[in-house]
Design a protein around this motif. Structure first.
Motif, short mmCIF file in Angstrom:
data_model
loop_
_atom_site.label_atom_id
_atom_site.label_comp_id
_atom_site.label_asym_id
_atom_site.label_seq_id
_atom_site.Cartn_x
_atom_site.Cartn_y
_atom_site.Cartn_z
N ASP A 35 0.82 -1.20 0.00
CA ASP A 35 0.00 0.00 0.00
C ASP A 35 0.87 1.26 0.00
O ASP A 35 0.59 2.22 -0.73
CB ASP A 35 -0.94 -0.02 1.20
CG ASP A 35 -1.97 1.08 1.15
OD1 ASP A 35 -2.58 1.27 0.08
OD2 ASP A 35 -2.19 1.74 2.18
N ALA A 36 1.93 1.27 0.79
CA ALA A 36 2.83 2.42 0.83
C ALA A 36 3.54 2.60 -0.51
O ALA A 36 3.72 3.73 -0.98
CB ALA A 36 3.85 2.26 1.96
N THR A 39 1.16 4.15 -2.98
CA THR A 39 1.05 5.58 -2.69
C THR A 39 2.24 6.33 -3.26
O THR A 39 2.09 7.42 -3.82
CB THR A 39 0.95 5.80 -1.17
OG1 THR A 39 -0.21 5.12 -0.68
CG2 THR A 39 0.86 7.27 -0.83
N TYR A 42 1.85 6.74 -7.08
CA TYR A 42 0.88 7.78 -7.41
C TYR A 42 1.42 9.16 -7.08
O TYR A 42 1.07 10.15 -7.71
CB TYR A 42 -0.45 7.55 -6.71
CG TYR A 42 -1.31 6.51 -7.39
CD1 TYR A 42 -1.77 6.69 -8.68
CD2 TYR A 42 -1.63 5.33 -6.74
CE1 TYR A 42 -2.54 5.74 -9.31
CE2 TYR A 42 -2.39 4.36 -7.36
CZ TYR A 42 -2.85 4.57 -8.64
OH TYR A 42 -3.61 3.61 -9.27
N ALA A 43 2.26 9.26 -6.06
CA ALA A 43 2.82 10.55 -5.68
C ALA A 43 3.73 11.11 -6.77
O ALA A 43 3.88 12.33 -6.89
CB ALA A 43 3.59 10.41 -4.37
N ASP A 53 5.28 10.28 3.13
CA ASP A 53 5.19 9.06 2.32
C ASP A 53 6.40 8.17 2.56
O ASP A 53 6.28 6.94 2.70
CB ASP A 53 5.08 9.40 0.83
CG ASP A 53 3.79 10.09 0.47
OD1 ASP A 53 2.77 9.86 1.14
OD2 ASP A 53 3.80 10.87 -0.52
#
Length: 82
Positions: A35-36, A39, A42-43, A53
């Motif tokens: 999940d990290a 993220t 997408y960042a 993050d």
């Protein structure tokens, strides 16, 4: 068109379910890393990952390390917090 389906004839054994339950803290920790990482990907579209993050990813990786060590040591239990 006829589909060939293989019938499921066997349920998981109690030992199999117990093994999954024992490994669940590690599985959950690995899902947190995934999940990290998602993220972080997408960042990249929004100016890059923030320090938060990166911190989240490091903490998730540390949880995987702890969960793997506990599992190897035999102290991981069912539904133990990761």
């Amino acid at each position: 068109m006829k589909k060939h389906r293989i019938p499921v004839t066997a349920e998981p054994a109690a030992e199999d379910l117990a093994a999954i339950d024992m490994e669940w803290p590690l599985i959950a920790a690995e899902l947190d890393v995934l999940d990290a990482e998602i993220t972080m990907f997408y960042a990249e579209d929004h100016g890059g990952p923030t320090p938060l993050d990166w911190r989240r990813l490091r903490r998730a990786e540390a949880r995987v390390t702890r969960a793997a060590a506990e599992l190897a040591a035999g102290i991981a239990g069912p539904h133990r917090a990761a």
